[in-house]
Design a protein around this motif. Structure first.
Motif, PDB file in Angstrom:
ATOM      1  N   UNK A   1       2.066  -0.925  -9.997  1.00 22.54           N
ATOM      2  CA  UNK A   1       2.795  -2.021  -9.707  1.00 22.54           C
ATOM      3  C   UNK A   1       3.134  -2.026  -7.968  1.00 22.54           C
ATOM      4  N   UNK A   2       2.998  -0.823  -7.396  1.00 20.21           N
ATOM      5  CA  UNK A   2       3.425  -0.845  -6.024  1.00 20.21           C
ATOM      6  C   UNK A   2       2.576  -1.731  -4.993  1.00 20.21           C
ATOM      7  N   UNK A   3       2.918  -1.929  -3.948  1.00 23.48           N
ATOM      8  CA  UNK A   3       2.286  -2.802  -2.859  1.00 23.48           C
ATOM      9  C   UNK A   3       0.821  -2.200  -2.575  1.00 23.48           C
ATOM     10  N   UNK A   4       1.009  -0.984  -2.218  1.00 25.80           N
ATOM     11  CA  UNK A   4      -0.631  -0.238  -2.216  1.00 25.80           C
ATOM     12  C   UNK A   4      -1.611  -0.477  -3.257  1.00 25.80           C
ATOM     13  N   UNK A   5      -1.047  -0.667  -4.273  1.00 27.60           N
ATOM     14  CA  UNK A   5      -2.248  -0.904  -5.610  1.00 27.60           C
ATOM     15  C   UNK A   5      -2.407  -2.262  -6.091  1.00 27.60           C
ATOM     16  N   UNK A   6      -1.721  -3.233  -4.973  1.00 30.19           N
ATOM     17  CA  UNK A   6      -1.655  -4.714  -5.540  1.00 30.19           C
ATOM     18  C   UNK A   6      -2.995  -5.237  -5.176  1.00 30.19           C
ATOM     19  N   UNK A   7      -3.384  -6.388  -6.063  1.00 32.50           N
ATOM     20  CA  UNK A   7      -4.641  -6.917  -5.910  1.00 32.50           C
ATOM     21  C   UNK A   7      -4.480  -8.008  -5.053  1.00 32.50           C
ATOM     22  N   UNK A   8      -4.853  -7.672  -3.664  1.00 30.95           N
ATOM     23  CA  UNK A   8      -4.873  -8.772  -2.535  1.00 30.95           C
ATOM     24  C   UNK A   8      -5.877  -8.683  -1.600  1.00 30.95           C
ATOM     25  N   UNK A   9      -5.676  -9.259  -0.264  1.00 35.10           N
ATOM     26  CA  UNK A   9      -6.334  -8.879   0.718  1.00 35.10           C
ATOM     27  C   UNK A   9      -6.506  -7.419   1.092  1.00 35.10           C
ATOM     28  N   UNK A  10      -7.910  -6.977   1.022  1.00 33.44           N
ATOM     29  CA  UNK A  10      -8.009  -5.647   1.382  1.00 33.44           C
ATOM     30  C   UNK A  10      -7.062  -4.985   2.626  1.00 33.44           C
ATOM     31  N   UNK A  11      -6.191  -3.882   2.582  1.00 39.41           N
ATOM     32  CA  UNK A  11      -5.433  -3.557   3.293  1.00 39.41           C
ATOM     33  C   UNK A  11      -6.350  -2.855   4.435  1.00 39.41           C
ATOM     34  N   UNK A  12      -7.320  -2.501   4.310  1.00 42.29           N
ATOM     35  CA  UNK A  12      -8.230  -1.978   5.361  1.00 42.29           C
ATOM     36  C   UNK A  12      -8.407  -2.873   6.663  1.00 42.29           C
ATOM     37  N   UNK A  13      -8.477  -4.313   6.184  1.00 44.64           N
ATOM     38  CA  UNK A  13      -8.424  -5.101   7.403  1.00 44.64           C
ATOM     39  C   UNK A  13      -7.512  -4.839   8.334  1.00 44.64           C
ATOM     40  N   UNK A  14      -6.111  -4.526   7.928  1.00 42.32           N
ATOM     41  CA  UNK A  14      -5.006  -4.466   8.734  1.00 42.32           C
ATOM     42  C   UNK A  14      -4.694  -2.990   9.149  1.00 42.32           C
ATOM     43  N   UNK A  15      -5.585  -1.882   8.752  1.00 43.30           N
ATOM     44  CA  UNK A  15      -5.223  -0.456   9.301  1.00 43.30           C
ATOM     45  C   UNK A  15      -5.826  -0.207  10.681  1.00 43.30           C
ATOM     46  N   UNK A  16      -5.043   0.168  11.368  1.00 42.98           N
ATOM     47  CA  UNK A  16      -5.271   0.502  12.750  1.00 42.98           C
ATOM     48  C   UNK A  16      -5.711   1.932  13.180  1.00 42.98           C
ATOM     49  N   UNK A  17      -5.442   2.706  11.919  1.00 46.63           N
ATOM     50  CA  UNK A  17      -5.992   4.312  11.701  1.00 46.63           C
ATOM     51  C   UNK A  17      -5.930   4.797  10.775  1.00 46.63           C
ATOM     52  N   UNK A  18      -7.115   5.523  10.659  1.00 48.99           N
ATOM     53  CA  UNK A  18      -7.807   6.237  11.520  1.00 48.99           C
ATOM     54  C   UNK A  18      -9.412   5.665  11.615  1.00 48.99           C
ATOM     55  N   UNK A  19      -9.942   5.869  12.607  1.00 53.64           N
ATOM     56  CA  UNK A  19     -11.261   5.350  12.820  1.00 53.64           C
ATOM     57  C   UNK A  19     -12.396   6.036  12.082  1.00 53.64           C
ATOM     58  N   UNK A  20     -13.297   5.480  11.873  1.00 55.40           N
ATOM     59  CA  UNK A  20     -14.525   6.057  11.051  1.00 55.40           C
ATOM     60  C   UNK A  20     -15.187   7.198  11.670  1.00 55.40           C
ATOM     61  N   UNK A  21     -15.215   8.648  11.185  1.00 55.07           N
ATOM     62  CA  UNK A  21     -15.380   9.629  11.781  1.00 55.07           C
ATOM     63  C   UNK A  21     -16.999   9.663  11.578  1.00 55.07           C
ATOM     64  N   UNK A  22     -17.724  10.571  12.656  1.00 53.97           N
ATOM     65  CA  UNK A  22     -18.980  10.642  12.482  1.00 53.97           C
ATOM     66  C   UNK A  22     -19.142  12.003  11.348  1.00 53.97           C
TER      67      UNK A  22
ATOM     68  N   UNK B   1       1.765   2.089   6.380  1.00 53.83           N
ATOM     69  CA  UNK B   1       2.921   1.427   5.995  1.00 53.83           C
ATOM     70  C   UNK B   1       2.830   0.223   6.928  1.00 53.83           C
ATOM     71  N   UNK B   2       2.452   0.185   8.327  1.00 51.35           N
ATOM     72  CA  UNK B   2       2.584  -1.032   8.985  1.00 51.35           C
ATOM     73  C   UNK B   2       1.337  -1.814   8.374  1.00 51.35           C
ATOM     74  N   UNK B   3      -0.012  -1.389   8.178  1.00 53.64           N
ATOM     75  CA  UNK B   3      -0.841  -2.241   7.486  1.00 53.64           C
ATOM     76  C   UNK B   3      -0.452  -3.348   6.398  1.00 53.64           C
ATOM     77  N   UNK B   4       0.383  -2.559   5.335  1.00 55.75           N
ATOM     78  CA  UNK B   4       1.234  -3.356   4.419  1.00 55.75           C
ATOM     79  C   UNK B   4       2.058  -4.210   4.621  1.00 55.75           C
TER      80      UNK B   4
END
Length: 213
Positions: free
Chosen positions: A33-54, A126-129
């Motif tokens: 039931x926590x915010x991170x597991x909430x079905x909503x807008x994908x939190x990835x859209x708001x995540x500034x870190x980290x970038x996709x590694x090679x 945490x900021x992304x949430x």
């Protein structure tokens, strides 16, 4: 065929570290039931870190993937950080979770490489949430305004009063500012008078000055 993957103690310690850093900022993956597991807008859209590694660059000679950790969910929606082997990375990460026979794909916010820093990741998540909650509030407000019934409601002010009010507002603020305020309040694109091909803010200010004289 899935590659053989046998994580070492370092990977398990790293998974524990990520879990602790997340809990320190109030992110509990184990709680369905926590915010991170909430079905909503994908939190990835708001995540500034980290970038996709090679991943290809990070692979050692002969390796099929790069060691990391990811969130694995049980049937009840409770998540836990576990070691994994990262096979590739793009919009989704293709990983092999320790103890599984087949690869799966997960979003960026659910996987970390062993050379990334859990504390920095937890703070960014945490900021992304928080940013996602603000976006949800804004979207919810706009839905309420757009669907608010107004057909049977009496007018708040008469047309003459409204005209007088707008005239007095124009004498104290530029038309560009009024349009912006009304557009925000009423959520109407039709009020965007100064869009492409319309007046600029300077032109509006000059027009207002002339009318108020």
């Amino acid at each position: 065929m899935a590659p053989n993957f046998h994580p070492d103690d370092k990977a398990y310690q790293f998974a524990k570290w990520v879990t602790e850093e997340c809990l320190d900022v109030g992110i509990d993956w184990a709680d369905p039931e926590s915010l991170i597991n909430k079905r909503s807008i994908p939190v990835t859209y708001f995540l500034e870190y980290p970038v996709t590694p090679n991943i290809e660059i990070k692979k050692q000679a002969g390796d099929e993937g790069v060691a990391g950790c990811c969130v694995d969910y049980d049937i009840e929606g409770s998540g836990v950080w576990v070691p994994c082997l990262i096979l590739s990375a793009s919009k989704l990460f293709t990983i092999l979770v320790a103890g599984y026979n087949h690869p799966t794909q997960v979003p960026r916010h659910r996987v970390l490489l062993l050379d990334e820093h859990p504390r920095q990741y937890a703070k960014s998540l945490h900021k992304a949430l928080r940013d996602r909650e603000r976006a949800e509030t804004f979207l919810r407000y706009n839905v309420y305004v757009e669907n608010m019934p107004t057909a049977d409601l009496p007018p708040l002010v008469c047309d003459l009063c409204l005209s007088d009010l707008l005239l007095r507002m124009r004498c104290h603020q530029t038309q560009w500012e009024i349009s912006r305020i009304l557009s925000s309040a009423l959520n109407s694109k039709s009020l965007a008078k100064f869009g492409d091909g319309g007046e600029t803010r300077d032109e509006a200010a000059a027009s207002d000055s002339a009318e108020c004289v």
